[in-house]
Design a protein around this motif. Structure first.
Motif: not given
Length: 356
Positions: A221-228, A246-249, A265-266
């Protein structure tokens, strides 16, 4: 021999995940269920913590990782009573001490800690009394691994570490710390960054990972944006789910990828039946405005629950802001760490049917 065979099949599976016919990129906009949860603060009778970031439970022991620990990075407690047992992972520059602690993982009877500043993994084993953990071995990571920030133990001979060079998604590393393979790719639609700024893109796509050896599911899960991202290592498929943010910008400054969108996510945990992830969802603009007003809150107020295929199942709205979680589906309990509180361990008991 068994571990070598397992490593071979893992390599084949992850390599297959990069082939276009086996990839799926999907999106979600909402969860079919949203439930509010009220937590119970567990009295720890201790003032040990400065930044309690992770909590890991195995059997009758729980370990809390203090990311900014003053003397020690880790503290062990009995479980479920949470009586203090011992502190370990001493902070310092001397041999046998640690400069940092990014994550901790139980593996068998031992506990591994990642020290990114020393680029090593350290294994702590339990003393005969069972009340303390002592340093038993350290593994120096290959110099070709660019600043490891997370890890999972695939088995007793192999680690999976995210790759931040931009060349791939994961590094497979053996028990001696040697790099075996680089596998997968960043599932970004930013073609220009993929072509011209891979290291910056990899930094923006920093992810937290978890792996469940029983079902062969690796989640990121990405720390920035919202991707799994979900890698099914048993059937060689990868699914990418992109949420509303969306994707991390990011923007590039002096070669580094600087995030510009949201805190995502963390933490993530893959259980036998679902994937649980802590989500923040606050923009950097909002956080800057709060800071100017003297509001300093760290953590996410949501736990997102996905199926093992990545389908959204439920969104929990919490009464605390948390960073790390430990999910016990059998007991219907989620433990979480709240860095904003003096007593930082919170217990949640969601509706039990969601764990069945």
């Amino acid at each position: 021999m068994r571990n070598l065979i397992g490593l071979f099949f893992l390599s084949v599976a992850l390599a297959a995940c990069t082939s276009a016919p086996r990839n799926e990129v999907l999106s979600y906009t909402d969860f079919p269920r949203t439930l509010e949860l009220k937590g119970r603060t567990l009295p720890l009778d201790t003032a040990l913590f400065r930044y309690p970031f992770r909590i890991r439970v195995q059997g009758d022991r729980a370990v809390v990782l203090d990311l900014h620990g003053e003397d020690c990075f880790c503290h062990a407690f009995s479980y479920p009573a949470f009586c203090p047992l011992s502190s370990f992972g001493r902070r310092g520059e001397a041999p046998g001490e640690q400069l940092s602690a990014e994550n901790v993982r139980w593996s068998g009877d031992g506990l591994w800690i990642l020290d990114s500043n020393k680029s090593e993994l350290i294994r702590f084993g339990c003393a005969l009394s069972g009340d303390s953990l002592s340093r038993q071995e350290s593994v120096n990571l290959d110099k070709d691994i660019l600043r490891a920030l997370d890890f999972v133990a695939m088995d007793d001979s192999t680690f999976i570490i995210p790759d931040y060079s931009g060349d791939s998604r994961f590094c497979l590393v053996n028990r001696q710390g040697s790099l075996l393979h680089k596998l997968g790719g960043i599932p970004s639609s930013n073609e220009d960054a993929l072509k011209n700024a891979r290291p910056a893109l990899a930094q923006a796509w920093r992810s937290f990972i978890d792996y469940n050896s029983r079902n062969g599911v690796l989640a990121a899960v990405t720390q920035f944006g919202e991707v799994l991202e979900i890698y099914h290592l048993k059937d060689s498929t990868r699914t990418v789910y992109i949420g509303p943010h969306g994707e991390p910008e990011f923007k590039i400054s002096q070669g580094y990828g600087i995030p510009t969108s949201i805190m995502g996510f963390s933490d993530v945990q893959v259980t036998d039946s679902a994937i649980y992830a802590v989500f923040h969802g606050r923009s950097f603009k909002e956080m800057a405005q709060n800071a100017r007003q003297g509001i300093h809150v760290d953590g996410g107020q949501y736990i997102y629950v996905f199926s093992l295929k990545g389908e959204p199942l439920c969104s929990y709205v919490l009464d605390h802001f948390v960073n790390g979680i430990s999910v016990d589906e059998q007991q219907g309990i989620i433990l979480a760490t709240d860095v904003n509180k003096d007593e930082p361990v919170i217990e949640y008991r969601p509706l039990h049917r969601l764990f069945r």
